[in-house]
Enzyme design. Structure first.
Site, PDB file in Angstrom:
ATOM      1  N   ALA A   1      48.185  32.978  47.449  1.00  0.00           N
ATOM      2  CA  ALA A   1      46.914  32.460  47.965  1.00  0.00           C
ATOM      3  C   ALA A   1      46.566  31.084  47.415  1.00  0.00           C
ATOM      4  O   ALA A   1      45.717  30.395  47.971  1.00  0.00           O
ATOM      5  CB  ALA A   1      45.781  33.438  47.636  1.00  0.00           C
ATOM      6  N   LYS A   2      47.168  30.706  46.288  1.00  0.00           N
ATOM      7  CA  LYS A   2      46.965  29.387  45.673  1.00  0.00           C
ATOM      8  C   LYS A   2      45.484  29.065  45.498  1.00  0.00           C
ATOM      9  O   LYS A   2      45.021  27.969  45.826  1.00  0.00           O
ATOM     10  CB  LYS A   2      47.682  28.301  46.464  1.00  0.00           C
ATOM     11  CG  LYS A   2      49.198  28.530  46.538  1.00  0.00           C
ATOM     12  CD  LYS A   2      49.895  27.450  47.327  1.00  0.00           C
ATOM     13  CE  LYS A   2      51.396  27.681  47.384  1.00  0.00           C
ATOM     14  NZ  LYS A   2      51.767  28.865  48.205  1.00  0.00           N
ATOM     15  N   ARG A   3      44.734  30.007  44.956  1.00  0.00           N
ATOM     16  CA  ARG A   3      43.301  29.819  44.756  1.00  0.00           C
ATOM     17  C   ARG A   3      43.035  28.872  43.587  1.00  0.00           C
ATOM     18  O   ARG A   3      43.827  28.781  42.649  1.00  0.00           O
ATOM     19  CB  ARG A   3      42.628  31.159  44.491  1.00  0.00           C
ATOM     20  CG  ARG A   3      42.742  32.184  45.617  1.00  0.00           C
ATOM     21  CD  ARG A   3      42.220  31.666  46.923  1.00  0.00           C
ATOM     22  NE  ARG A   3      42.039  32.722  47.914  1.00  0.00           N
ATOM     23  CZ  ARG A   3      41.974  32.506  49.213  1.00  0.00           C
ATOM     24  NH1 ARG A   3      42.076  31.282  49.692  1.00  0.00           N
ATOM     25  NH2 ARG A   3      41.800  33.521  50.052  1.00  0.00           N
TER      26      ARG A   3
END
Length: 276
Positions: free
Chosen positions: A100-102
């Site tokens: 998700a690369k939050r």
């Protein structure tokens, strides 16, 4: 069992460093997913990924669903939630990494942590460290779950910022050292390092010791398996989570799609192991 414990156990028990990426594109699905009882795209997303995961599980050290491929479609996030529930029930020994690369301010990050770990039930999540430690804190505090931070990514534009000189060292090395020495207090951190940059991978391994490294870029992006293992594996021949998505998912677009995916996963698992 923590994410890192689960991952290490899977490396050992499955004798595999292969991560199966689940990036479903309905435009590339076999014909059987068009109609034939699949009422909508969300149902097809779930069914296709379920079949691929079940077929490849014996060869996988991890599964990595990419949230955008689900969220782009109506009902897709519910399909993702359903898929991870299936993975956790049918393959409980295989960790699930939510790609998700939050990365956001602390209060928003806290909601993203709930999303990844409670709503979706993932064992780990990919994160962007650009906003600093306070943006990572809500994830790091969940010390039974994994926090996998971008360090040196596989895309050509990685050099635009990640290799900028900062006090005599490229930025990605500062990121690697900060996470390894300051953020990894509970031992639940890992880094994303692209297979397409093997020399940088070697440098990062030297900085972070035996911290796990998630390696995208093998297969469609042209990363070299031998170079990845030679430059990134730990002394015991583990330490890597080498992802392949398209090369496994779309090994066939015919009725043998699941069988072909299993064959592609086995071949890549075996190729990785030849160099360990």
């Amino acid at each position: 069992m923590t994410f890192i414990d689960k991952l290490r156990a899977r490396w050992r028990d499955a004798d595999s460093l292969l991560c199966v990426g689940l990036d479903p594109d309905p435009a590339r699905f076999p014909d059987r997913f068009v109609g034939n009882g699949y009422a909508d795209t969300a149902e097809a997303l779930f069914a296709f990924c379920r079949d691929i995961a079940d077929a490849t599980a014996r060869y996988a050290c991890a599964f990595k669903p990419q949230i955008a491929y689900f969220a782009a479609h109506n009902g897709g996030e519910a399909a993702l939630q359903r898929l991870i529930a299936h993975l956790n029930a049918a393959h409980p020994d295989i960790p699930v990494i939510l790609d998700a690369k939050r990365g956001d301010i602390g209060s928003t990050a806290a909601q993203y942590a709930i999303e990844a770990f409670d709503r979706f039930g993932a064992d780990a999540v990919t994160l962007n460290p650009y906003m600093g430690r306070d943006s990572a804190a809500p994830f790091l505090q969940r010390n039974d779950r994994g926090c996998i931070f971008l360090c040196h990514t596989s895309n050509p534009g990685a050099r635009d910022f990640q290799e900028l000189d900062v006090g005599g060292l490229p930025l990605y090395q500062h990121v690697a050292r900060a996470i390894a020495t300051g953020w990894n207090v509970d031992g639940n951190c890992a880094l994303v390092v692209g297979a397409t940059f093997p020399e940088e991978l070697k440098v990062i391994r030297g900085i972070v010791g035996d911290m796990p490294l998630l390696i995208p870029g093998v297969g469609a992006q042209g990363g070299d398996v031998e170079a990845v293992v030679r430059n990134g594996a730990t002394v015991d021949g583990t330490g890597l989570v080498i992802n392949s998505s398209r090369g496994i998912l779309y090994a066939s677009t015919g009725e043998d799609y699941a069988e072909a995916a299993a064959g592609a996963a086995r071949l890549l698992r075996d190729e990785i192991n030849r160099y360990r």
